[in-house]
Scaffold this active site. Structure first.
Site, short mmCIF file in Angstrom:
data_model
loop_
_atom_site.label_atom_id
_atom_site.label_comp_id
_atom_site.label_asym_id
_atom_site.label_seq_id
_atom_site.Cartn_x
_atom_site.Cartn_y
_atom_site.Cartn_z
N GLN A 128 0.83 -1.21 0.00
CA GLN A 128 0.00 0.00 0.00
C GLN A 128 0.87 1.26 0.00
O GLN A 128 1.72 1.42 0.86
CB GLN A 128 -0.88 -0.01 1.24
CG GLN A 128 -1.98 1.03 1.22
CD GLN A 128 -2.92 0.87 2.41
OE1 GLN A 128 -2.57 1.21 3.52
NE2 GLN A 128 -4.10 0.34 2.15
N GLY A 129 0.67 2.13 -0.98
CA GLY A 129 1.41 3.38 -1.05
C GLY A 129 0.49 4.56 -0.84
O GLY A 129 0.13 5.27 -1.79
N GLU A 246 -15.01 -3.13 5.25
CA GLU A 246 -14.66 -3.77 6.51
C GLU A 246 -15.95 -4.17 7.23
O GLU A 246 -16.87 -3.40 7.32
CB GLU A 246 -13.87 -2.76 7.35
CG GLU A 246 -12.89 -3.40 8.29
CD GLU A 246 -13.51 -3.63 9.65
OE1 GLU A 246 -13.70 -4.80 9.98
OE2 GLU A 246 -13.79 -2.65 10.34
#
Lengths: 389, 394
Positions: A128-129, A246
């Site tokens: 993840q960036g 989520e």
């Protein structure tokens, strides 16, 4: 207020237990925690096995290659795998929990077909960036630039706190495509191949002494426009859509593990005689209450998510996650403070697992939104207090 | 698994809130706590009690065959949460238990007021009273208004009737009089919860609840008087039978541990309601009160206090509801511990948000704090809960 399991849920649990009992003894030995390629191989092997058994992408929608399981089944899966001592999601984390669901929700059919199956099979690792040295809690201030050049974006900037960067195939990247637009409206979501020219990974050493994450430098990296998910300058929304994917199950395995650690701690204290210390004993008792309640809070959130899904929603409100994460991260830090009290001088010995966990636990109130940010989210979004500065 | 409230449960809670808004809203609470008002607290309580009885608060869990509503502990928890939110005074838990288990005639209907005394096994570190005795320094709430006292002991439940004026002489003349527990009034920190300290031991010959039930009980509302010097065991058989006959049929066995667990859960539910109420008060005030030219709720220092209150209240909620659903002892201890903490700490933080106003008698918050302190001392204290929860880990 029904906490009993349905026959279907019990059946799901029984089948899973049988499978775990058969599969786990055939796992290879655990890799050296400092050997990242070995860790990747181990984690991907586990994902292969889950895929073969039909447990990969359990909570993903069926049309994305998932199993379309209910949130309760997902909860049971996480509870049982942790209780049985199965491997964690590990290197598969970003692919399975964020990048994959983002592509499933916002990607084109071609993008879904290209990227989702390898995630589910355990063939490809994503990282993840998002965060940058100057964009932490204030993520929307990120400055990594992407300039359109024909059918490519040319990306320049740097990202930080990127887990698994050294062994990742892909990076979900948030970049600024319109520097003149209001902060949230000039961002775009790109899939960056980690072997592209101009990508440099520099591991960061944590206070625990390990290299859990890295800095990623991007120097005029060319990314095809076809790697863009969602519209240009719509990256903020694309990223946030997934956060609502989520289902209240983010910390299930960790809470199960904490409850096991708590029991081990009590037994350890009993053995060493520290149990006679009423202060230590009462701290253990309070932690038992804490993790009992956190477990029930998970069940509450999962029930909410299941209800939401039955009615066409996506998952639990992000605010429920904030509340849980806030309470949980402090409880977990207290757990290892109590562990140190139970260990006595051994708490200074780095070969003790609880000593190392005590160090790692220092990140819980910082990573994935600091406790202060969570407080602000709750105050403004749940309690409706006027926005501060 | 579906932990959420059912539609019926939501409706029950809503109904109770509406009822309490009408019968015991903030104005009534304020009046009840007014130290200068000329009113007789026990008369008010008796009236309120009958209204609550009519609404089914005390018969909620009694079998429908016995005139009850036949609901479970989760429903009772929701109703008690509302009672805690409104800061309803009175020995609600004891009367509800006496009504639900059919221990005292009239309790289920709100005609009898029942208070309770926890005479159970002490938490570690404290000396254990002799078997069957009441521990020294036990506090009992609302004794003057009560018709009977439920003594939840170590493995047994006894029932004592409070002294009636017509019985005083009998007690004095009785050879057992010296052995009866006596009660002396205490200046209670909570203006709405009068307290008595039990200063003596009960007669070794006190009958258990089961024995009392066989003889039946007199309707305590008759012959009761205020100003209790002592408590009297049992009662006269003759007078008792009139009311006792009808209750003779449904007599469940009462397990002291079960009673104590239910009392703990219902007390925790009241704390939960109070914790949410003080959160609501704090947030409302933070939105309106202005300093430095803007609402104090825009300041992060205040915002984070309020967010912390929300986290406490919601964590306690999941623990209390789980304790009601599972009825397990460990869950009850967790629920009581976290709900006590939520109620006391939220009241403290609410007081802080109110600033100087929070320190006045006029603001509602001190009543919540004082009641929270009282409830925290009832049934399962934090020491007892933590010790039990620690031992459960082994």
């Amino acid at each position: 207020m029904d906490l009993t399991r349905t026959p279907e849920e019990e059946d799901f649990r029984a089948r899973l237990r049988t499978w775990l009992a058969r599969e786990l003894p055939t796992l290879p030995p655990r890799p050296d925690p400092l050997d990242w390629p070995a860790r990747r191989a181990y984690d991907m092997d586990w994902q292969h096995r889950l895929h073969r058994a039909g447990y990969a992408g359990l909570h993903w929608p069926r049309d994305a290659g998932g199993q379309g399981a209910t949130p309760t089944q997902h909860l049971i899966f996480l509870e049982e795998t942790e209780a049985a001592g199965a491997p964690y999601v590990g290197a598969g984390f970003v692919g399975l929990l964020h990048a994959g669901p983002t592509i499933a929700a916002e990607g084109t059919p071609e993008q879904r077909a290209r990227w989702l199956p390898p995630i589910l099979r355990g063939d490809q690792v994503w990282c993840q960036g998002f965060s940058e040295p100057d964009a932490g809690s204030d993520l929307a201030s990120l400055r990594t630039r992407a300039v359109r050049d024909g059918d490519h974006y040319v990306v320049t900037g740097s990202k930080i706190w990127t887990s698994h960067a050294e062994v990742a195939d892909w990076c979900e990247l948030l970049v600024r495509t319109d520097p003149d637009a209001p902060r949230h409206r000039g961002l775009t979501w790109l899939a960056l191949p980690m072997d592209a020219p101009g990508v440099t990974v520099r591991p960061l050493r944590t206070l625990a002494g390990s290299t859990e994450f890295a800095e990623v430098f991007l120097d005029e990296v060319r990314v095809p426009v076809t790697h863009r998910v969602g519209d240009e300058n719509d990256g903020w929304r694309v990223t946030m859509v997934t956060l609502s994917f989520e289902r209240g199950t983010a910390f299930v395995g960790e809470v199960v593990a904490c409850r096991r650690t708590l029991r081990l701690l009590a037994q350890h204290a009993r053995k060493t005689g520290r149990w006679d210390d009423a202060v230590l004993r009462r701290r253990l008792g309070r932690l038992n209450a804490e993790f009992t309640a956190l477990w029930r809070l998970i069940q509450w959130n999962v029930s909410e998510a299941a209800h939401g899904l039955r009615n066409g929603g996506t998952g639990v409100p992000a605010e429920n996650g904030s509340l849980f994460k806030l309470r949980y991260s402090h409880a977990r830090q207290e757990l290892y403070e109590v562990a140190a009290a139970a260990l006595g001088p051994d708490a200074l010995d780095l070969t003790q697992e609880w000593t190392r966990e005590r160090l790692s636990s220092l990140s819980y109130t910082i990573a994935a939104g600091t406790s202060q940010i969570q407080h602000t989210i709750l105050a403004e979004r749940v309690l409706g207090l006027p926005k501060g500065r | 698994m579906d932990f959420r409230l059912t539609d019926d449960q939501e409706a029950l809670r809503r109904g109770m809130r509406q009822l309490l808004d009408r019968r015991f809203g903030p104005t009534a609470l304020h009046q009840a706590a007014d130290p200068l008002a000329h009113h007789a607290p026990s008369e008010d309580l008796a009236r309120l009690w009958r209204q609550l009885g009519e609404a089914g608060l005390f018969s909620l869990r009694a079998d429908e065959s016995a005139g009850g509503v036949g609901l479970g502990l989760p429903e009772a928890v929701l109703v008690f949460e509302e009672a805690g939110r409104a800061l309803l005074p009175g020995p609600l838990v004891a009367t509800h238990l006496a009504g639900g288990w059919g221990l005292v005639p009239g309790a289920a209907e709100g005609r009898a007021v029942v208070t309770a005394m926890d005479a159970g096994p002490p938490s570690s570190g404290l000396t254990s009273p002799p078997a069957g005795a009441v521990p020294d320094n036990t506090l009992v709430e609302h004794l003057e208004a009560a018709d009977a006292v439920l003594v939840v002991g170590d493995g047994e439940v006894r029932l004592l009737e409070t002294t009636g004026s017509d019985l005083d002489e009998t007690v004095k003349d009785s050879e057992q009089a010296d052995n009866l527990p006596a009660a002396a009034p205490v200046r209670s920190v909570d203006p709405l919860s009068p307290l008595h300290r039990v200063t003596d031991r009960p007669s070794p010959g006190s009958r258990t609840a089961a024995e009392n039930r066989q003889g039946g009980l007199r309707n305590g509302l008759q012959g009761r008087r205020r100003g209790v010097e002592g408590m009297r065991k049992g009662l006269e058989e003759g007078a008792a039978r009139e009311v006792g006959e009808g209750l003779g049929e449904r007599l469940p066995t009462v397990d002291a541990d079960v009673l104590r667990r239910e009392a703990g859960v219902l007390t925790a539910a009241q704390q939960l309601g109070s914790a949410h109420r003080t959160l609501e008060l704090a947030v409302g005030y933070a939105r309106e009160r202005e300093q430095f030219g803007r609402p104090i709720g825009t300041f992060q220092a205040v915002q984070h206090l309020c967010a912390g209150m929300l986290v406490r209240a919601e964590t306690a909620r999941s623990a209390v509801y789980a304790a009601a659903a599972t009825r397990e002892d460990e869950e009850m201890c967790a629920a009581k511990l976290l709900a006590d903490e939520a109620a006391t700490s939220n009241a403290r933080d609410c007081l802080q948000v109110f600033g100087g106003m929070g320190f006045t008698w006029e603001a509602e918050v001190h009543l919540h704090l004082k009641r929270a302190w009282l409830r925290a001392e009832q049934w399962v204290t934090s020491v007892a809960a933590e010790e039990k929860l620690a031992t459960a880990l082994l």
